[in-house]
Design a protein around this motif. Structure first.
Motif, PDB file in Angstrom:
ATOM      1  N   LEU A  64      60.290  62.601  85.830  1.00  0.00           N
ATOM      2  CA  LEU A  64      59.331  61.480  86.465  1.00  0.00           C
ATOM      3  C   LEU A  64      58.401  61.111  85.477  1.00  0.00           C
ATOM      4  N   PRO A  65      58.162  59.926  85.403  1.00  0.00           N
ATOM      5  CA  PRO A  65      57.208  59.454  84.387  1.00  0.00           C
ATOM      6  C   PRO A  65      55.600  59.424  84.567  1.00  0.00           C
ATOM      7  N   ILE A  66      55.370  60.334  85.830  1.00  0.00           N
ATOM      8  CA  ILE A  66      53.879  60.656  86.215  1.00  0.00           C
ATOM      9  C   ILE A  66      53.933  62.235  85.919  1.00  0.00           C
ATOM     10  N   CYS A  67      52.855  62.835  85.248  1.00  0.00           N
ATOM     11  CA  CYS A  67      52.752  64.214  85.096  1.00  0.00           C
ATOM     12  C   CYS A  67      52.357  64.747  86.411  1.00  0.00           C
ATOM     13  N   SER A  68      52.721  66.159  86.731  1.00  0.00           N
ATOM     14  CA  SER A  68      52.388  66.716  87.899  1.00  0.00           C
ATOM     15  C   SER A  68      51.170  66.823  88.330  1.00  0.00           C
ATOM     16  N   ASP A  69      50.008  66.773  87.374  1.00  0.00           N
ATOM     17  CA  ASP A  69      48.689  66.801  87.678  1.00  0.00           C
ATOM     18  C   ASP A  69      48.276  65.454  88.429  1.00  0.00           C
ATOM     19  N   CYS A  70      48.965  64.421  87.835  1.00  0.00           N
ATOM     20  CA  CYS A  70      48.602  63.009  88.440  1.00  0.00           C
ATOM     21  C   CYS A  70      49.091  62.729  89.816  1.00  0.00           C
ATOM     22  N   CYS A  71      50.401  63.227  89.827  1.00  0.00           N
ATOM     23  CA  CYS A  71      51.209  63.408  91.392  1.00  0.00           C
ATOM     24  C   CYS A  71      50.221  63.984  92.212  1.00  0.00           C
ATOM     25  N   LEU A  72      49.549  64.961  92.083  1.00  0.00           N
ATOM     26  CA  LEU A  72      48.922  65.707  92.833  1.00  0.00           C
ATOM     27  C   LEU A  72      47.295  64.859  93.114  1.00  0.00           C
ATOM     28  N   ASP A  73      46.749  64.476  92.024  1.00  0.00           N
ATOM     29  CA  ASP A  73      45.496  64.112  91.848  1.00  0.00           C
ATOM     30  C   ASP A  73      45.502  62.363  92.713  1.00  0.00           C
ATOM     31  N   LYS A  74      46.414  61.894  92.388  1.00  0.00           N
ATOM     32  CA  LYS A  74      46.662  60.564  92.969  1.00  0.00           C
ATOM     33  C   LYS A  74      47.144  60.519  94.709  1.00  0.00           C
ATOM     34  N   SER A  75      47.564  61.910  95.238  1.00  0.00           N
ATOM     35  CA  SER A  75      48.024  61.526  96.319  1.00  0.00           C
ATOM     36  C   SER A  75      46.878  62.364  97.485  1.00  0.00           C
ATOM     37  N   LYS A  97      48.188  79.171 101.753  1.00  0.00           N
ATOM     38  CA  LYS A  97      47.543  78.264 100.847  1.00  0.00           C
ATOM     39  C   LYS A  97      46.716  76.945 101.626  1.00  0.00           C
ATOM     40  N   ARG A  98      45.746  76.509 101.031  1.00  0.00           N
ATOM     41  CA  ARG A  98      44.961  75.630 101.755  1.00  0.00           C
ATOM     42  C   ARG A  98      44.560  74.487 100.617  1.00  0.00           C
ATOM     43  N   GLY A  99      44.251  73.355 101.256  1.00  0.00           N
ATOM     44  CA  GLY A  99      43.813  71.933 100.496  1.00  0.00           C
ATOM     45  C   GLY A  99      44.735  71.766  99.316  1.00  0.00           C
ATOM     46  N   ALA A 100      44.133  71.258  98.202  1.00  0.00           N
ATOM     47  CA  ALA A 100      44.964  70.935  97.148  1.00  0.00           C
ATOM     48  C   ALA A 100      46.003  71.504  96.613  1.00  0.00           C
ATOM     49  N   GLU A 101      46.005  73.199  96.722  1.00  0.00           N
ATOM     50  CA  GLU A 101      46.844  74.080  96.295  1.00  0.00           C
ATOM     51  C   GLU A 101      48.216  74.060  97.218  1.00  0.00           C
ATOM     52  N   LYS A 102      47.988  73.761  98.594  1.00  0.00           N
ATOM     53  CA  LYS A 102      49.148  73.734  99.390  1.00  0.00           C
ATOM     54  C   LYS A 102      49.973  72.295  99.347  1.00  0.00           C
ATOM     55  N   ASP A 157      38.325  64.113 100.209  1.00  0.00           N
ATOM     56  CA  ASP A 157      37.919  65.227 100.205  1.00  0.00           C
ATOM     57  C   ASP A 157      38.730  66.273  99.270  1.00  0.00           C
ATOM     58  N   ARG A 158      39.790  65.708  99.071  1.00  0.00           N
ATOM     59  CA  ARG A 158      40.945  66.538  98.235  1.00  0.00           C
ATOM     60  C   ARG A 158      41.249  68.085  98.942  1.00  0.00           C
ATOM     61  N   THR A 159      41.265  67.628 100.568  1.00  0.00           N
ATOM     62  CA  THR A 159      41.582  68.699 101.135  1.00  0.00           C
ATOM     63  C   THR A 159      42.877  68.683 101.966  1.00  0.00           C
ATOM     64  N   ASP A 160      43.446  67.309 101.850  1.00  0.00           N
ATOM     65  CA  ASP A 160      44.729  67.068 102.443  1.00  0.00           C
ATOM     66  C   ASP A 160      45.584  65.988 101.627  1.00  0.00           C
TER      67      ASP A 160
END
Length: 239
Positions: free
Chosen positions: A37-48, A91-96, A52-55
């Motif tokens: 993918l052209p987007i790194c995995s960190d950005c895929c998570l951060d931008k999704s 798992k919870r929040g961002a980890e899940k 609250d970064r909980t869901d």
């Protein structure tokens, strides 16, 4: 002179950072020439994530897919959520959500019908409600399990786990039908391996009946059944 350290790195189109290929999700799409993918995995998570970064925020997740030119498939979104709940109960929040995104991309790669699809081919369907709410299911009852060899057990569990992850089983009756179908697969395989022609016709009839029974329990998903069935058999044969 080229920077050797950066020679094998890829730039994320969102954060602009140079990262190793392993920091980008694999893509089977023909539109991603390097297989990532052209987007790194960190950005895929951060931008999704939500504020609250909980869901997950579904609209933000869809925008990430749009930037990556990968399809949003409502039914796959829901089945992947179920897969994540099953596999990551602690798992919870961002980890899940990180696990969910990984599963979603993996499922797009696994099911061949999605390989040539772009965001323009998305199916937004009904993202929040199912026509029938799933029952809480326990472990299946393998009536003939004690007769299986170790290899047959591995085969049975591989088919079962892949099936429920990608074509969710919504009732005990469906679960029993799936177990019966898998058992008939094993019996059919035994007949073929042992050249037992006398039982081959009966085994084939039992297998067909179990497929028909399983399919009849998901009439609202008729359009998906053939794809799930073909992909399940392909994955198990490869294993």
């Amino acid at each position: 002179m080229a920077n050797i350290k950066n020679e094998f790195k890829k730039k994320c189109i969102v954060c602009g950072k140079l990262r190793t290929p392993a920091q980008f999700y694999i893509s089977k799409s023909d539109f991603h020439a390097d297989g990532r993918l052209p987007i790194c995995s960190d950005c895929c998570l951060d931008k999704s994530l939500n504020d609250d970064r909980t869901d997950i925020d579904i609209e933000r997740f869809q925008r990430v897919l749009q930037q990556a030119d990968k399809p949003f498939i409502a039914k796959l979104y829901k089945s992947t959520m179920a897969e994540t709940e099953k596999n990551c109960p602690d798992k919870r929040g961002a980890e899940k959500i990180k696990s969910f995104i990984g599963y979603y991309i993996k499922n797009l790669n696994t099911l061949k019908q999605y390989w040539t699809m772009t965001y323009a081919d998305s199916d937004f369907g009904n993202q929040t409600e199912d026509t029938e709410q799933p029952q809480e299911l326990g472990e299946p009852v393998w009536t003939y399990g004690k007769l299986y060899s170790a290899e047959q057990w591995a085969y049975a569990k591989a088919v079962y786990n892949y099936w429920i992850a990608h074509y969710p089983i919504r009732s005990v009756d469906e679960q029993e039908a799936l177990v019966d179908y898998i058992h008939n697969l094993i019996i059919m395989d035994n007949c073929i391996m042992n050249n037992d022609d006398s039982l081959l016709v009966d085994c084939n009839n039992d297998l067909v009946q179990s497929i028909v029974r399983l399919k009849s329990m998901g009439n609202d998903r008729d359009a998906d059944f053939a794809d799930w069935y073909a992909d399940t058999m392909t994955i198990v044969e490869e294993d």
